[in-house]
Design an enzyme around this catalytic site. Structure first.
Site, PDB file in Angstrom:
ATOM      1  N   ASP A  16       0.863  -1.168   0.000  1.00  0.00           N
ATOM      2  CA  ASP A  16       0.000   0.000   0.000  1.00  0.00           C
ATOM      3  C   ASP A  16       0.910   1.233   0.000  1.00  0.00           C
ATOM      4  O   ASP A  16       2.088   1.146   0.372  1.00  0.00           O
ATOM      5  CB  ASP A  16      -0.902  -0.030   1.234  1.00  0.00           C
ATOM      6  CG  ASP A  16      -1.831   1.172   1.298  1.00  0.00           C
ATOM      7  OD1 ASP A  16      -2.333   1.604   0.244  1.00  0.00           O
ATOM      8  OD2 ASP A  16      -2.047   1.693   2.414  1.00  0.00           O
ATOM      9  N   ASP A  18      -0.077   4.992   1.028  1.00  0.00           N
ATOM     10  CA  ASP A  18      -0.246   5.926   2.136  1.00  0.00           C
ATOM     11  C   ASP A  18      -0.114   5.212   3.476  1.00  0.00           C
ATOM     12  O   ASP A  18      -0.890   4.317   3.793  1.00  0.00           O
ATOM     13  CB  ASP A  18      -1.621   6.592   2.052  1.00  0.00           C
ATOM     14  CG  ASP A  18      -1.839   7.322   0.737  1.00  0.00           C
ATOM     15  OD1 ASP A  18      -0.838   7.698   0.108  1.00  0.00           O
ATOM     16  OD2 ASP A  18      -3.004   7.504   0.340  1.00  0.00           O
TER      17      ASP A  18
END
Length: 247
Positions: A16, A18
């Site tokens: 991922d 963020d």
């Protein structure tokens, strides 16, 4: 934690963005808070916006899905609209575009730097010739990676813009993770996925990835484990340290 799994033994590692690669979650949180506090005040919506709203309704989701989920939590319904809606329009898309203006301004003015622990892990994976990919709900992933100077580290970037073009559902559905694995040419059963959002962990777990790692940046270790994380760390430096400690 010397007993952490060795990520170099997997065919690929999906990250991922963020909160895992870059601290853009902080920028997103600030942008969402600024936008929703003003919106709630203008529309006299209660209870007021809080940081728990970010983790409960926004974190890990595509922007418009997050707007709809948060408004629904306050029993507020507005038309969905269209992604081309102006930010002044009171539609789901218009409100989402309003938030993005704040985000892009902060990113442009302040820049962004990747977490040092993540960079160490990427160096280890690169030395072991293990491909790395990005799986993000954000439409700003390419801009963030470029601003951090690390776009060339990833063979595949599956972001919100790609997901929208491919009509893929938002996390916690597994579709974006599975699509990224296909793009990387690997089977989920031989790949690892790393997430900091509850919805993202749920997505990777639903995709039956061999290893789902939760990075606790505020969601809570217990919540990440309950969502399906096999292991939870506070920073990916823990994997780098474990690798360096092996004989």
């Amino acid at each position: 934690m010397s007993n952490l799994p060795d990520l170099t033994t997997y065919d690929a590692v999906l990250f991922d963005l963020d909160g895992v690669i870059t601290p853009t979650a902080e920028v997103h949180m600030h942008a969402w808070r600024t936008m929703f506090e003003q919106l709630f005040a203008d529309w006299d919506i209660t209870p007021p916006y809080s940081d728990s709203d970010y983790f409960d309704h926004l974190d890990g989701k595509k922007r418009y899905d997050g707007v709809a989920a948060l408004l629904r939590s306050r029993d507020v319904e507005v038309p969905w609209g269209d992604p081309s809606d102006a930010p002044e329009e009171n539609t789901v898309c218009g409100i989402g575009n309003r938030k993005n203006i704040v985000f892009t301004r902060v990113l442009r003015e302040d820049g962004i730097a990747a977490y040092p622990g993540t960079l160490r892990l990427l160096d280890i994976l690169d030395a072991a010739e293990v491909p790395a990919a990005v799986v993000s709900s954000s439409k700003n992933a390419e801009d963030v990676l470029a601003a951090a100077g690390i776009r060339d580290r990833f063979e595949v970037v599956m972001d919100g813009a790609v997901a929208e073009r491919e009509h893929l559902p938002s996390k916690p559905a597994p579709d974006v993770f599975l699509a990224a694995a296909r793009m990387a040419g690997v089977e989920p059963a031989r790949a690892a996925a790393i997430e900091d959002a509850i919805s993202g962990v749920q997505s990777a777990a639903a995709g039956a990835f061999a290893l789902v790692v939760g990075v606790d940046r505020g969601a809570g270790a217990d919540a990440l484990q309950q969502a399906g994380a096999h292991v939870v760390v506070s920073d990916l430096a823990e994997f780098a340290d474990a690798h360096d400690a092996r004989p």
